[in-house]
Design a protein around this motif. Sequence first.
Motif, PDB file in Angstrom:
ATOM      1  N   LYS A 130       0.289   3.649  -6.246  1.00 27.11           N
ATOM      2  CA  LYS A 130       0.099   3.673  -4.782  1.00 27.11           C
ATOM      3  C   LYS A 130      -0.531   2.379  -4.272  1.00 27.11           C
ATOM      4  O   LYS A 130      -0.928   2.309  -3.118  1.00 27.11           O
ATOM      5  CB  LYS A 130      -0.760   4.879  -4.349  1.00 27.11           C
ATOM      6  N   ASN A 131      -0.603   1.375  -5.132  1.00 24.61           N
ATOM      7  CA  ASN A 131      -1.167   0.085  -4.733  1.00 24.61           C
ATOM      8  C   ASN A 131      -0.158  -1.050  -4.872  1.00 24.61           C
ATOM      9  O   ASN A 131      -0.512  -2.225  -4.790  1.00 24.61           O
ATOM     10  CB  ASN A 131      -2.395  -0.238  -5.590  1.00 24.61           C
ATOM     11  N   GLU A 154       0.833  -1.201   0.000  1.00 23.06           N
ATOM     12  CA  GLU A 154       0.000   0.000   0.000  1.00 23.06           C
ATOM     13  C   GLU A 154       0.873   1.260   0.000  1.00 23.06           C
ATOM     14  O   GLU A 154       1.826   1.370   0.765  1.00 23.06           O
ATOM     15  CB  GLU A 154      -0.910   0.004   1.233  1.00 23.06           C
ATOM     16  N   GLY A 155       0.532   2.187  -0.877  1.00 21.96           N
ATOM     17  CA  GLY A 155       1.270   3.445  -0.964  1.00 21.96           C
ATOM     18  C   GLY A 155       2.523   3.380  -1.813  1.00 21.96           C
ATOM     19  O   GLY A 155       3.219   4.384  -1.983  1.00 21.96           O
TER      20      GLY A 155
END
Length: 414
Positions: free
Chosen positions: A136-137, A130-131
């Motif tokens: 951002k995935n 995450e991020g």
Amino acid sequence: MASFNQYELKSGQKRWEFRAYAGTDTGNGKQRKVHRRGFKTKRAAQDAARLIEAEIVKSSRVTNNNDNAPLGEYLLYWIDNLKVNVKSGTIVKHRHNIMYYINPRIGEYKLKDYSFNVHQKFINSLFTEEGAGRSKNGFAWNTVLSINETLSNSLEKAVRLGYIKTNPTHRVEFDRRFKPEVRKTRYFTKAQTDIFLEVAKKEHLILWYPFFLLMFDCGLRLGEDLALRWSRIDFKNKILTIDINRSYNSETHVNEDGVKDMFIDTPKTTKSIRKIPLTDRAYTALKSLYNDTHQSDVIPIHPVDTNKIRLDDFVFIKPNGKFSGYPLAHTTVQVAMRRICIRGNLPWLNVHGCRHTYGVRLRESGVSIDDIQDLMGHTDAETTKIYAEITPKIKEDAVKKLNDLLDESSRNIN
């Protein structure tokens, strides 16, 4: 403990240097020392010395207690001491992977404890972190492959040195759900290329037209174009010799003029060293640029020596401004590319797309895949096969040839 000394330059300016003890050479029993100079203040020299001493301690821990050393320390030792005989760009890539992706996540593992299961879980986590990444995935497919390559290379060396028994990266699997679809090669049509070049002619700097023209008409890579020298242009026979490359991603040191020092190297493969015929318009553009920037009509011929390359031998140098006389920066090229696309109302194409356009034009002109491979300096034939893809122009020509054959057969029957 490091020792420090102040010295004076010919200009009268003062600088600081230090010498740090780096242990004893087991081969000859002599002390090894690290010497650095050029620091403007003693504090700067002290800070640098502390970093050097810390690295010496870490290297000692790796070599003397190798299997218990943290993975992160081993990786830094590997990139600084064991990864040799490779191009600077490869070193930059591996170091970036270590510093930004690997060590912050798994650097504290003991080298001996980094197993296949741990590695597989690490690879899996990169796709969904995450991020992370542009989405951002999670990180992109190619980024994960590159990270795995760095770990695979470094741990293969650890096996050879006897630090570990097996390489935990062997037979790792990549979740194909995250593999992107194969993207079509992006290039300009002939009409789009002509518009781009006409707009380039109207740019404030006259060098942009020949710079991009050499990519479109001769297939130069960005690093080859940036490193092109007048002494490697045979105007009599209309031939370019490509024998050096600018590794612009390795250009990190800023000199006293505020400019990043150039990093000139030989091409990555022998196939990239090649002679390329100039098109008529490329020849005319280069001759015109030379006449506009030089008083003499005689093209200088300098010996090939990457250690003693003259700035005035470079073709594409900044004619004015703060950094006048210095070769172009790659970021300047990218900005110019985008600006010309906007002014020409053209779809955006990255700089490497100019080289792809060259490959496509060759294919549309009926040039064989083998000859395209030689002209473009590809080592792997698979790389060149992207130009075997049928374009609308090739389809039209194929149908025209078929119609001509059918018409000829019909006439013979009648």
